[in-house]
Design a protein around this motif. Structure first.
Motif, PDB file in Angstrom:
ATOM      1  N   GLU A   1       4.716 -44.132  -5.233  1.00  0.00           N
ATOM      2  CA  GLU A   1       4.444 -42.966  -6.080  1.00  0.00           C
ATOM      3  C   GLU A   1       4.587 -41.668  -5.304  1.00  0.00           C
ATOM      4  O   GLU A   1       4.167 -40.610  -5.760  1.00  0.00           O
ATOM      5  N   VAL A   2       5.198 -41.767  -4.140  1.00  0.00           N
ATOM      6  CA  VAL A   2       5.310 -40.610  -3.254  1.00  0.00           C
ATOM      7  C   VAL A   2       6.771 -40.183  -3.140  1.00  0.00           C
ATOM      8  O   VAL A   2       7.656 -41.007  -2.922  1.00  0.00           O
ATOM      9  N   GLU A   3       7.015 -38.887  -3.285  1.00  0.00           N
ATOM     10  CA  GLU A   3       8.365 -38.364  -3.101  1.00  0.00           C
ATOM     11  C   GLU A   3       8.701 -38.386  -1.608  1.00  0.00           C
ATOM     12  O   GLU A   3       7.904 -37.929  -0.776  1.00  0.00           O
ATOM     13  N   ALA A   4       9.865 -38.950  -1.296  1.00  0.00           N
ATOM     14  CA  ALA A   4      10.256 -39.124   0.099  1.00  0.00           C
ATOM     15  C   ALA A   4      11.620 -38.509   0.370  1.00  0.00           C
ATOM     16  O   ALA A   4      12.403 -38.279  -0.557  1.00  0.00           O
ATOM     17  N   LEU A   5      11.883 -38.255   1.650  1.00  0.00           N
ATOM     18  CA  LEU A   5      13.166 -37.726   2.111  1.00  0.00           C
ATOM     19  C   LEU A   5      13.761 -38.704   3.111  1.00  0.00           C
ATOM     20  O   LEU A   5      13.138 -39.022   4.124  1.00  0.00           O
ATOM     21  N   LEU A   6      14.948 -39.189   2.819  1.00  0.00           N
ATOM     22  CA  LEU A   6      15.698 -40.019   3.751  1.00  0.00           C
ATOM     23  C   LEU A   6      16.829 -39.155   4.298  1.00  0.00           C
ATOM     24  O   LEU A   6      17.676 -38.672   3.532  1.00  0.00           O
TER      25      LEU A   6
ATOM     26  N   THR B   1      15.860 -40.737   9.464  1.00  0.00           N
ATOM     27  CA  THR B   1      14.420 -40.527   9.370  1.00  0.00           C
ATOM     28  C   THR B   1      13.975 -40.720   7.936  1.00  0.00           C
ATOM     29  O   THR B   1      14.768 -40.568   6.996  1.00  0.00           O
ATOM     30  N   LEU B   2      12.705 -41.039   7.764  1.00  0.00           N
ATOM     31  CA  LEU B   2      12.092 -41.191   6.446  1.00  0.00           C
ATOM     32  C   LEU B   2      10.776 -40.443   6.483  1.00  0.00           C
ATOM     33  O   LEU B   2       9.893 -40.773   7.284  1.00  0.00           O
ATOM     34  N   ASP B   3      10.652 -39.412   5.658  1.00  0.00           N
ATOM     35  CA  ASP B   3       9.494 -38.532   5.684  1.00  0.00           C
ATOM     36  C   ASP B   3       8.993 -38.258   4.271  1.00  0.00           C
ATOM     37  O   ASP B   3       9.778 -38.316   3.315  1.00  0.00           O
ATOM     38  N   PRO B   4       7.709 -37.903   4.145  1.00  0.00           N
ATOM     39  CA  PRO B   4       7.238 -37.460   2.835  1.00  0.00           C
ATOM     40  C   PRO B   4       7.851 -36.099   2.501  1.00  0.00           C
ATOM     41  O   PRO B   4       8.057 -35.273   3.390  1.00  0.00           O
ATOM     42  N   ALA B   5       8.168 -35.872   1.235  1.00  0.00           N
ATOM     43  CA  ALA B   5       8.726 -34.580   0.821  1.00  0.00           C
ATOM     44  C   ALA B   5       7.667 -33.486   0.861  1.00  0.00           C
ATOM     45  O   ALA B   5       7.987 -32.312   1.032  1.00  0.00           O
ATOM     46  N   VAL B   6       6.426 -33.878   0.698  1.00  0.00           N
ATOM     47  CA  VAL B   6       5.315 -32.925   0.709  1.00  0.00           C
ATOM     48  C   VAL B   6       4.520 -33.135   1.997  1.00  0.00           C
ATOM     49  O   VAL B   6       4.004 -34.247   2.224  1.00  0.00           O
ATOM     50  N   PRO B   7       4.424 -32.123   2.858  1.00  0.00           N
ATOM     51  CA  PRO B   7       3.670 -32.275   4.107  1.00  0.00           C
ATOM     52  C   PRO B   7       2.224 -32.701   3.841  1.00  0.00           C
ATOM     53  O   PRO B   7       1.598 -32.258   2.879  1.00  0.00           O
TER      54      PRO B   7
END
Length: 193
Positions: free
Chosen positions: A94-99, A129-135
């Protein structure tokens, strides 16, 4: 326009066409007998355009950043290396992510009937890298599953696995320098024919 500029503009138009859904522009960049190999596709250039167009979602969130291309030309053939950083937004759980994928796109281009077009497109995967879109938000990552993938494109493979898809394990990557070097040798052998 000089030849190196024409070749550079060709690969930049190819990336622009793919990224912005400019399908006729993209189609015009490939020779009919060209070949494209990516993490999700292996086939001809025209098929790559067709599959890209069929799967394109208006408003999709993908950003592609390119560095200047390096062109090596011999007569009617050239090899182009185009460093590329591509970021995909998607929902993981349910979390927006950035690949974000870092790669060196490797093109073989050839002039036929006075027109430069792409003969092949492949890549050397460098890292991702794989990070959350929202810090401040956390991603729930299965570290054991992630650890089964090659580090040069492990997050891409992880995302694919979550979607019940697979990515080939034999793509050129910086984590296997001998294989990446062999890939480049084959590309440059073509240039010198």
């Amino acid at each position: 326009m000089d030849e190196v500029s024409s070749i550079s503009q060709l690969v930049l138009r190819e990336r622009q066409g793919r990224g912005l859904g400019l399908w006729d522009q993209l189609r015009d960049c490939y020779h009919p007998d060209s070949h494209v190999t990516t993490s999700w596709f292996d086939g001809t250039g025209p098929e790559f355009v067709e599959v890209s167009e069929a799967g394109h979602l208006p408003g999709r969130r993908v950003v592609n950043r390119l560095s200047p291309p390096v062109v090596q030309q011999t007569d009617d053939r050239a090899v182009v290396e185009l460093p590329s950083t591509t970021t995909h937004w998607f929902v993981m759980g349910e979390v927006e992510a950035l690949l974000t994928s870092y790669m060196r796109l490797i093109y073989r281009v050839e002039r036929r009937d006075e027109v430069w077009r792409i003969v092949s497109l492949g890549a050397i995967n460098q890292a991702d890298t794989l990070d959350p879109a929202v810090p401040g938000v956390s991603l729930d990552i299965d570290q054991e599953l992630l650890g089964t993938f090659r580090w040069s494109y492990r997050h891409l493979c992880y995302r694919a696995a979550l979607q019940k898809m697979t990515v080939p394990d034999d793509l050129p990557g910086d984590d296997r320098p001998e294989e990446a070097a062999a890939f480049l040798r084959s590309i440059f052998a073509w240039l010198e024919r």
